[in-house]
Enzyme design. Structure first.
Site, PDB file in Angstrom:
ATOM      1  N   LYS A 205       0.862  -0.940   0.214  1.00  0.00           N
ATOM      2  CA  LYS A 205      -0.086   0.307   0.085  1.00  0.00           C
ATOM      3  C   LYS A 205       0.672   1.368   0.017  1.00  0.00           C
ATOM      4  O   LYS A 205       2.111   1.006   0.794  1.00  0.00           O
ATOM      5  CB  LYS A 205      -0.947   0.049   0.840  1.00  0.00           C
ATOM      6  CG  LYS A 205      -2.234   0.892   1.183  1.00  0.00           C
ATOM      7  CD  LYS A 205      -2.578   0.925   2.971  1.00  0.00           C
ATOM      8  CE  LYS A 205      -4.288   1.964   2.518  1.00  0.00           C
ATOM      9  NZ  LYS A 205      -5.085   1.390   3.528  1.00  0.00           N
TER      10      LYS A 205
ATOM     11  N   SER B 159      -9.729  -0.990   6.950  1.00  0.00           N
ATOM     12  CA  SER B 159      -9.526  -0.772   5.476  1.00  0.00           C
ATOM     13  C   SER B 159      -8.351  -1.884   4.985  1.00  0.00           C
ATOM     14  O   SER B 159      -8.450  -2.047   3.546  1.00  0.00           O
ATOM     15  CB  SER B 159      -9.096   0.701   5.853  1.00  0.00           C
ATOM     16  OG  SER B 159      -9.096   1.819   5.152  1.00  0.00           O
TER      17      SER B 159
ATOM     18  N   SER C  91      -9.876   1.664   2.726  1.00  0.00           N
ATOM     19  CA  SER C  91      -8.515   2.843   2.022  1.00  0.00           C
ATOM     20  C   SER C  91      -7.532   1.527   1.322  1.00  0.00           C
ATOM     21  O   SER C  91      -6.652   2.298   0.250  1.00  0.00           O
ATOM     22  CB  SER C  91      -7.725   3.253   3.102  1.00  0.00           C
ATOM     23  OG  SER C  91      -6.576   3.147   3.817  1.00  0.00           O
TER      24      SER C  91
HETATM   25  N1  GLN Z   1     -13.767   3.731   6.620  1.00  0.00           N
HETATM   26  C1  GLN Z   1     -12.457   4.624   7.901  1.00  0.00           C
HETATM   27  C2  GLN Z   1     -12.182   5.092   7.204  1.00  0.00           C
HETATM   28  O1  GLN Z   1     -12.227   6.263   6.619  1.00  0.00           O
HETATM   29  C3  GLN Z   1     -11.359   3.618   7.461  1.00  0.00           C
HETATM   30  C4  GLN Z   1     -10.218   3.651   6.741  1.00  0.00           C
HETATM   31  C5  GLN Z   1      -8.732   3.093   7.664  1.00  0.00           C
HETATM   32  O2  GLN Z   1      -9.571   2.137   7.856  1.00  0.00           O
HETATM   33  N2  GLN Z   1      -7.755   3.555   7.178  1.00  0.00           N
HETATM   34  O3  GLN Z   1     -11.326   6.454   8.423  1.00  0.00           O
END
Ligand code: GLN
Length: 483
Positions: A76, A175, A151
């Site tokens: 990532k 995410s 994400s």
């Molecule tokens: N959807 C959550 C957020 O937008 C989690 C994102 C994540 O785990 N990086 O914060």
């Protein structure tokens, strides 16, 4: 060759059926051919990959072995990679080449893994759809009009499309697990502190945790093995020995106590998903597990608490991007204030700016007690709920997401609608617990995930349950058409 799992690749390399260089070249070709449809990579690192593959082949020729020696992976794009762009999905870091490798990256490289590239992601890991990336939305290989989740959506889409066997992700509020669910993968968020955060660009430091995305639990075990461990560079890393995650994959589930939180099956859950989750429970019962209803009474407060704490930490973490030291700087600043303001206004996208504003507000002198402190108290209550539940059960099971993947753009005008998709995943981050999502079926051709949560450091238990489940189901073997 692209159909092989990490475990099969390890056997193939050990048996000299193919070399890492052959495999790497085949996958790079596939990425260049197919990824334009998906947009799952921000950078493809052909030269690095081939040199690492050759080095791995040479190590094997010298008698070395290891499950990840010569295994192709991608990171990532928030894991720092020395000399390679590390963008975090943001215009702010479009020109940033990290001066060092993240611990996760250097550990995997030392184990002989081959880096094929850096995967697309929501900007600064904020999102559940991978639509907020400066590099454009990622498409779900199961239906190119739908989101892959976020994400870590680039990692998920790439692995689901068989562009590579596994990839790293990070999970602040879901995410890893949420994109795994939406693309038919297995994704594991480790216990907070199990995987080093050093060199992992911070979103919300008390919640962020790196982990593996792969097709099977067996592969997650192999990748987690390469990622986990104490790191003196990360003050929140925990100095606990790392168990052999592959050792107990086949352990019996006889008598395993599974808790189904009644709050997970209420309004808001697509009934077709509820049905698939209950079918997965039946499979585990056939393997000897016993099921019990439990309650996590403070779960309803999780989203509001998370969407105060995560933006609060983000507003602090992202203050370092000031146009002076890293990344984007605006043209012709009139003075220092103008430099800060325009660099940040031009370098950050809309969702990141929204979170910085919410977070700075929640931390401001007049509102700290009302919002941030209150959210921290809820966090403790949520943790206590889990501690009570784990007094009665060994794992907690439920859906990973309330809905299957939505259409790209469908929630763009309603950030709260997207935040609600995190309802089942964020509690594990607030409590610091490990969780895994694994494939559980399809709704209208789109994958559905079942989530398992376990007590601290019980990643091995999660992988054991997931592996046994995958021996009696074949959802995880389904391939999206066209890939
Ligand atoms: N959807 C959550 C957020 O937008 C989690 C994102 C994540 O785990 N990086 O914060």
């Amino acid at each position: 060759m692209h159909e092989l799992t990490l475990a099969e690749i390890a056997r193939g390399l050990a048996d000299k059926k193919f070399s890492s260089e052959e495999l790497t070249r085949a996958l790079l070709t596939r990425i260049h051919q197919l990824d334009p449809q998906l947009n799952s990579f921000i950078s493809v690192t052909d030269e690095l990959a081939i040199s690492q593959a050759r080095a791995a082949d040479a190590r094997r020729a010298n008698g070395e072995s290891g499950a990840l020696l010569g295994a192709p992976l991608a990171h990532k794009d928030l894991f720092c990679t020395q000399g390679i762009r590390t963008s975090c999905g943001s215009k702010m870091l479009d020109n940033f080449k990290a001066p060092y490798d993240a611990t996760v990256v250097s550990k995997l490289a030392a184990a002989g893994a081959v880096t094929l590239g850096k995967t697309n992601m929501d900007e600064f890991a904020m999102g559940s759809a991978n639509e907020s990336s400066y590099y454009g939305a990622v498409k779900n290989p199961w239906n190119l009009e739908h989101v892959p989740g976020g994400s870590s959506g680039g990692s998920a889409a790439a692995v689901a499309a068989r562009l590579l066997p596994a990839a790293t992700g990070t999970d602040t509020g879901g995410s890893i697990r949420q994109p795994a669910a939406l693309t038919n993968l297995t994704g594991l968020k480790p216990t907070y502190g199990r995987v080093s955060r050093w060199g992992m660009i911070a979103y919300a430091s008390s919640l962020d945790q790196g982990g593996p995305l792969a097709r099977t639990a067996e592969d997650c075990a192999l990748l987690l093995q390469g990622m986990a461990g104490f790191d003196p560079q990360d003050s929140t890393s925990i100095d606990e020995p790392v168990p052999d995650y592959s050792a107990n994959l086949n352990g019996s589930l006889e008598g395993l106590r599974i808790g189904l939180p009644k709050e997970y099956f209420g309004a808001g859950l697509d009934p077709r998903i509820a049905e698939l989750i209950m079918a997965s429970v039946k499979e585990l019962e056939k393997l000897g597990a016993v099921v019990k209803e439990i309650s996590l009474p403070n779960m309803q407060h999780a989203i509001p608490a998370y969407y105060v704490i995560a933006p609060a930490e983000a507003s602090s973490n992202l203050s370092r991007f000031d146009g002076v030291r890293f990344g984007y700087r605006c043209e012709n600043p009139a003075n220092l204030t103008d430099l800060y303001e325009r660099s940040r206004a031009e370098g950050f996208g809309a969702e990141v700016q929204r979170r910085i504003m919410v977070g700075a507000y929640a931390l401001s002198a007049g509102y700290y007690d009302a919002y941030y402190l209150q959210a921290q108290k809820i966090r403790r209550l949520i943790k206590n709920d889990f501690m009570t539940a784990f007094g009665e059960v060994d794992v907690i099971l439920g859906p990973t997401t309330p809905n299957p993947a939505w259409k790209i753009g469908a929630k763009n005008n309603d950030p709260v609608a997207a935040y609600l998709e995190d309802v089942y995943t964020i509690t594990a981050n607030l409590a610091g617990l490990p969780g895994v999502s694994m494939p559980a079926g399809f709704v209208e051709g789109l994958p559905v995930g079942v989530q398992l949560l376990a007590p601290y450091f019980q990643e091995g238990r999660l992988l054991n349950v997931a592996h046994r489940y995958q021996q009696v189901t074949d959802w995880h073997t389904r391939t999206p058409t066209g890939f």
